[in-house]
Scaffold this motif. Sequence first.
Motif, PDB file in Angstrom:
ATOM      1  N   ILE A  94     -30.818  19.064  38.711  1.00  0.00           N
ATOM      2  CA  ILE A  94     -31.643  19.016  39.923  1.00  0.00           C
ATOM      3  C   ILE A  94     -30.970  19.783  41.056  1.00  0.00           C
ATOM      4  CG2 ILE A  94     -32.529  17.486  41.726  1.00  0.00           C
ATOM      5  CD1 ILE A  94     -32.959  15.362  39.565  1.00  0.00           C
ATOM      6  N   GLY A  95     -29.654  19.579  41.215  1.00  0.00           N
ATOM      7  CA  GLY A  95     -28.925  20.285  42.259  1.00  0.00           C
ATOM      8  C   GLY A  95     -28.941  21.791  42.065  1.00  0.00           C
ATOM      9  N   CYS A  96     -28.773  22.237  40.818  1.00  0.00           N
ATOM     10  CA  CYS A  96     -28.799  23.682  40.529  1.00  0.00           C
ATOM     11  C   CYS A  96     -30.166  24.277  40.867  1.00  0.00           C
ATOM     12  CB  CYS A  96     -28.479  23.930  39.063  1.00  0.00           C
ATOM     13  SG  CYS A  96     -26.765  23.597  38.607  1.00  0.00           S
ATOM     14  N   PHE A  97     -31.223  23.566  40.524  1.00  0.00           N
ATOM     15  CA  PHE A  97     -32.585  24.065  40.771  1.00  0.00           C
ATOM     16  C   PHE A  97     -32.862  24.137  42.274  1.00  0.00           C
ATOM     17  CE2 PHE A  97     -37.200  23.626  41.166  1.00  0.00           C
ATOM     18  CZ  PHE A  97     -37.619  24.626  40.307  1.00  0.00           C
ATOM     19  N   ILE A  98     -32.552  23.049  42.992  1.00  0.00           N
ATOM     20  CA  ILE A  98     -32.777  23.039  44.440  1.00  0.00           C
ATOM     21  C   ILE A  98     -31.915  24.096  45.122  1.00  0.00           C
ATOM     22  CG2 ILE A  98     -32.499  21.667  46.548  1.00  0.00           C
ATOM     23  CD1 ILE A  98     -33.143  19.187  44.898  1.00  0.00           C
ATOM     24  N   GLY A  99     -30.657  24.198  44.701  1.00  0.00           N
ATOM     25  CA  GLY A  99     -29.754  25.168  45.308  1.00  0.00           C
ATOM     26  C   GLY A  99     -30.222  26.591  45.137  1.00  0.00           C
ATOM     27  N   THR A 100     -30.721  26.930  43.950  1.00  0.00           N
ATOM     28  CA  THR A 100     -31.197  28.291  43.720  1.00  0.00           C
ATOM     29  C   THR A 100     -32.385  28.609  44.623  1.00  0.00           C
ATOM     30  OG1 THR A 100     -30.483  28.151  41.416  1.00  0.00           O
ATOM     31  CG2 THR A 100     -31.992  29.923  41.978  1.00  0.00           C
ATOM     32  N   ILE A 101     -33.269  27.638  44.800  1.00  0.00           N
ATOM     33  CA  ILE A 101     -34.407  27.835  45.699  1.00  0.00           C
ATOM     34  C   ILE A 101     -33.933  28.030  47.133  1.00  0.00           C
ATOM     35  CG2 ILE A 101     -36.436  26.712  46.712  1.00  0.00           C
ATOM     36  CD1 ILE A 101     -36.895  25.369  44.009  1.00  0.00           C
ATOM     37  N   ILE A 134     -20.207  22.650  33.747  1.00  0.00           N
ATOM     38  CA  ILE A 134     -21.521  22.516  33.114  1.00  0.00           C
ATOM     39  C   ILE A 134     -22.593  23.185  33.968  1.00  0.00           C
ATOM     40  CG2 ILE A 134     -23.283  20.848  32.409  1.00  0.00           C
ATOM     41  CD1 ILE A 134     -20.967  18.899  31.798  1.00  0.00           C
ATOM     42  N   ALA A 135     -22.499  23.000  35.297  1.00  0.00           N
ATOM     43  CA  ALA A 135     -23.499  23.562  36.208  1.00  0.00           C
ATOM     44  C   ALA A 135     -23.568  25.081  36.103  1.00  0.00           C
ATOM     45  CB  ALA A 135     -23.192  23.145  37.644  1.00  0.00           C
ATOM     46  N   ASN A 136     -22.441  25.719  35.834  1.00  0.00           N
ATOM     47  CA  ASN A 136     -22.449  27.179  35.709  1.00  0.00           C
ATOM     48  C   ASN A 136     -23.314  27.635  34.541  1.00  0.00           C
ATOM     49  OD1 ASN A 136     -20.793  28.366  37.828  1.00  0.00           O
ATOM     50  ND2 ASN A 136     -19.104  27.235  36.909  1.00  0.00           N
ATOM     51  N   GLY A 171     -25.613  26.598  43.250  1.00  0.00           N
ATOM     52  CA  GLY A 171     -26.936  27.156  43.033  1.00  0.00           C
ATOM     53  C   GLY A 171     -27.365  28.073  44.164  1.00  0.00           C
ATOM     54  N   ALA A 172     -27.050  27.705  45.403  1.00  0.00           N
ATOM     55  CA  ALA A 172     -27.402  28.543  46.546  1.00  0.00           C
ATOM     56  C   ALA A 172     -26.644  29.863  46.525  1.00  0.00           C
ATOM     57  CB  ALA A 172     -27.121  27.791  47.848  1.00  0.00           C
TER      58      ALA A 172
END
Length: 501
Positions: free
Chosen positions: A25-32, A366-368, A72-73
Amino acid sequence: MDILANLSLGFGIALSPYTLMLAVIGCFIGTIVGALPGLGPSNGVAIMIPLTFSLGLDAVAALVLLTSIYYGAMYGGRISSILLNIPGDEPALMTTLDGYPMAKAGRAGDALVISGFASFIGAFLATIGLMVLAPLLSRVAYQFGPAEYFALYLLAFSTLGGISSNNQAKAALASCIGLMIAMIGLDPNSGLPRMTGGNLHLYDGVDFLVAIVGLFAVSEIFFFIESHGKSSAVGIKVDKVTVPWAEIWSTRWTMLRSSALGFFAGVLPGAGASLGSFMTYMMEKSIAGEKGGFGTGVAKGVAAPEAGNNAAAGGALVPMLTLGVPGSGTTAVLLAVLVTLNITPGPMLFTERPEVVWGLIASLLIANFVLLAMNVPMVKIFVKILSVPPALLLPGVTMVSFVGIYSLTGSYFDLLLVVAFGVLGYVLRKLDIPTVPVILGILLGHQMEKQLRDAMVLSDGEWQYLFSSGISTGLIIASILGFLAPIFLRRILTKPQAVSD
């Protein structure tokens, strides 16, 4: 062997379904957040802090979510740089130099994929560096006393914002504003109120989470109002996304060199991802020479700054965790989260709360991989986000910020403070005064005052005690050099760029 044992502990925490879900969830929100021009990782993390606390997340869960947004950002910043020629945040500025020309030449998909792989290499190697270097640095930190910590805080104030600001005097003014705000409340020794104006709400001081949301999120709303609500739209369409393996392989040494240099820039307090991306781009440009074609849309010109700024983002976590001094603006926000969770960053963190540190490191590893999987096959989805009108997006951000703060504190006065800090942030940005040193002053002001008072008590008021050890003397000298160096360094580094422009 200690690292492997601790990493095993970390993966035991990170691989739980709940923690994995938060990382995704954090990766998805951060990329946005990173893809939307102007927001950047600092704003993204600041906006999510009140929501994080209102959900009642524990220390590990909160840090995993927020650092995943951070990473993510950093990945997402390249999307608007390549497609709109507008950097999603300051570190992504250098990506526009070759990313946008590639997109204009009909290779937007290639530029996005190459930059995604470069971001992965930089962030992954930086996380490995964090895993190896942080425990070593924490052992050195055991030798720190009040004089050494005071000198370390002084170093952070003299360097943070110095690279990103064009005026050292303005950066110093911002630090002083932050320190003055930190003094609001009851004196820790005498118990007498300081700078409260007789307002009982200020007796406990100013909550730095309130200041963070106001200075970052709400000030952005004022800038949006000033721009009359201009909508955004994707400048260059992405029709087909393939993986250009040959070009990715040709940039392998560029990615590795840029990751190493970027990580080093991130570890230095105050340098951060902006310097990392700039230094790596200029390094690769000088290595390639005039025949390299930098600035015309070459793969190395995209890979170098992306690997550099993502590696710097990971490197900035090292001083935050081991010394309690943030290496960048976003890690200053993350440091506020640690303090709010009653976690004291520093050398003792690795022995007293190993599950926090190693759970975080394992989650970042893992997030990477999650971000790589998101930012290559799913890149078209994130491109669509750029077409969301700010008139719909920013009011939603404001609502989340206010509801989160109120649910956290339950005080209407804090909502007024959020607006006040939003106005302050707007005025400071209009005057080109950096806001990160203000946050740092509010965040570290109490600790800096405590260390100075402890040093004076131990020395019976002798100021020479601040120079009593080689570490403290070296840090104070580094503070002076760190404050003055950007004045000369900026002139040297901008000359080649001016010539190339």
